[in-house]
Design a protein around this motif. Structure first.
Motif, PDB file in Angstrom:
ATOM      1  N   GLU A 111       0.794  -1.011   0.078  1.00 22.48           N
ATOM      2  CA  GLU A 111       0.037  -0.150  -0.066  1.00 22.48           C
ATOM      3  C   GLU A 111       0.982   1.259   0.009  1.00 22.48           C
ATOM      4  OE1 GLU A 111      -3.601   1.994   2.339  1.00 22.48           O
ATOM      5  OE2 GLU A 111      -2.811   0.125   3.075  1.00 22.48           O
ATOM      6  N   ARG A 115      -4.212   1.656  -2.403  1.00 23.06           N
ATOM      7  CA  ARG A 115      -4.553   2.713  -1.499  1.00 23.06           C
ATOM      8  C   ARG A 115      -5.643   2.579  -0.933  1.00 23.06           C
ATOM      9  NH1 ARG A 115      -6.463   8.020  -2.042  1.00 23.06           N
ATOM     10  NH2 ARG A 115      -5.656   9.128  -0.262  1.00 23.06           N
ATOM     11  N   GLY A 173      -3.476   1.008   7.214  1.00 24.29           N
ATOM     12  CA  GLY A 173      -2.421   0.509   6.156  1.00 24.29           C
ATOM     13  C   GLY A 173      -1.529  -0.269   6.998  1.00 24.29           C
ATOM     14  N   THR A 229      -1.256  -7.183   4.166  1.00 25.15           N
ATOM     15  CA  THR A 229      -0.324  -6.849   3.164  1.00 25.15           C
ATOM     16  C   THR A 229       1.312  -6.868   3.318  1.00 25.15           C
ATOM     17  OG1 THR A 229      -0.288  -4.350   4.062  1.00 25.15           O
ATOM     18  CG2 THR A 229      -2.060  -5.101   2.375  1.00 25.15           C
ATOM     19  N   TYR A 256       3.552  -1.036   3.734  1.00 25.39           N
ATOM     20  CA  TYR A 256       3.081   0.470   3.698  1.00 25.39           C
ATOM     21  C   TYR A 256       4.079   1.352   3.559  1.00 25.39           C
ATOM     22  CZ  TYR A 256      -0.066   4.262   4.154  1.00 25.39           C
ATOM     23  OH  TYR A 256      -0.565   5.539   3.930  1.00 25.39           O
TER      24      TYR A 256
END
Length: 266
Positions: free
Chosen positions: A156, A184, A191, A200, A203
């Protein structure tokens, strides 16, 4: 500050963030009551931002009168012991009835994060960390993904109006060129939490304010992430770039973002 004094602060903020979450969620569920205004281009403000921050400021100042408080809406000055608050991170999402928003509360002692609590009440998620004691989501231990292949990574990349758009787009292009999937979602604090729980792999944002990361960077670091030295220099007062990633991808993320990471948060 003694371990007992830190523990008192940790359990106090857990209680406060529960009350603040109920307050924010009530506003969120009554979207017509938000009184949405704009502080600038894509810089949203709602009644809930001010109400939640005022509540947290008042309670923290009453409980710990010698601690300083810095908030996104009310400002403040740093001290050796300081709370850093974002009452609603992801306000644009909040105002548009998107559930990806949170309340972020971090406590720094002598410039080092010691306590991090992030509540995402619309998602029913609570992230917590204390220095040296690991990180949890809803009471369960969390850890970074551990992924080591950039071609399989999901990263991200946050956007800020304080940075030229060409710089942001160039970073996004480098991410795609390296083979990563880029997203995003509109909340820097969440995030970073999503790196901490492995949803994820990284970030990054070329400029972000301290209230967006004061809690999240500790949570991610305690979950095993590599993070940059965000609080160096004037990071608390003026912000800095941020990078948070699973360690196996640190070198490639540094090349994509231009931000140098380290294994442990200072």
């Amino acid at each position: 500050m003694t371990p007992a004094e830190l523990e008192l602060r940790y359990y106090a903020v857990l209680g406060l963030v529960g009350e603040a979450s109920r307050m924010a969620l009530d506003y969120f569920n009554r979207n017509d009551s938000l009184g949405v205004t704009m502080k600038g281009a894509q810089d949203w403000l709602t009644i809930a931002d001010g109400a939640v921050e005022s509540f947290l400021r008042e309670r923290l100042s009453t409980l710990f009168p010698t601690d300083a408080v810095i908030g996104e809406e009310g400002g403040g000055e740093a001290s050796d012991a300081v709370w850093i608050i974002d009452p609603i991170d992801g306000t644009a999402n909040f105002a548009r009835n998107d559930r990806n928003w949170c309340i972020s509360i971090g406590f720094l002692l002598n410039g080092r994060p010691e306590i991090g609590v992030i509540a995402a009440p619309a998602l029913e998620e609570l992230y917590c960390a204390r220095r040296g004691q690991g990180a949890t989501m809803n009471g369960q231990t969390i850890a970074v993904s551990g992924g080591g292949e950039i071609g399989r990574a999901c990263i991200e990349l946050g956007w800020s109006t304080r940075i030229p758009v060409q710089n942001y787009l160039a970073m996004v292009e480098r991410g795609y060129t390296a083979g990563a999937a880029v997203r995003r979602a509109g909340s820097g604090a969440l995030g970073i939490c999503h790196v901490a729980n492995g949803r994820t792999d990284a970030y990054a944002e070329l400029h972000i304010n301290a209230w967006d990361v004061a809690a999240g960077l500790l949570i991610a670091s305690e979950a095993g992430a590599a993070v940059n030295d965000f609080f160096a220099g004037d990071g608390i007062s003026t912000g800095n770039p941020v990078l948070c990633c699973t360690p196996a991808l640190a070198a490639e993320l540094e090349a994509i973002t231009g931000i140098v990471s380290q294994r442990d948060i200072r």
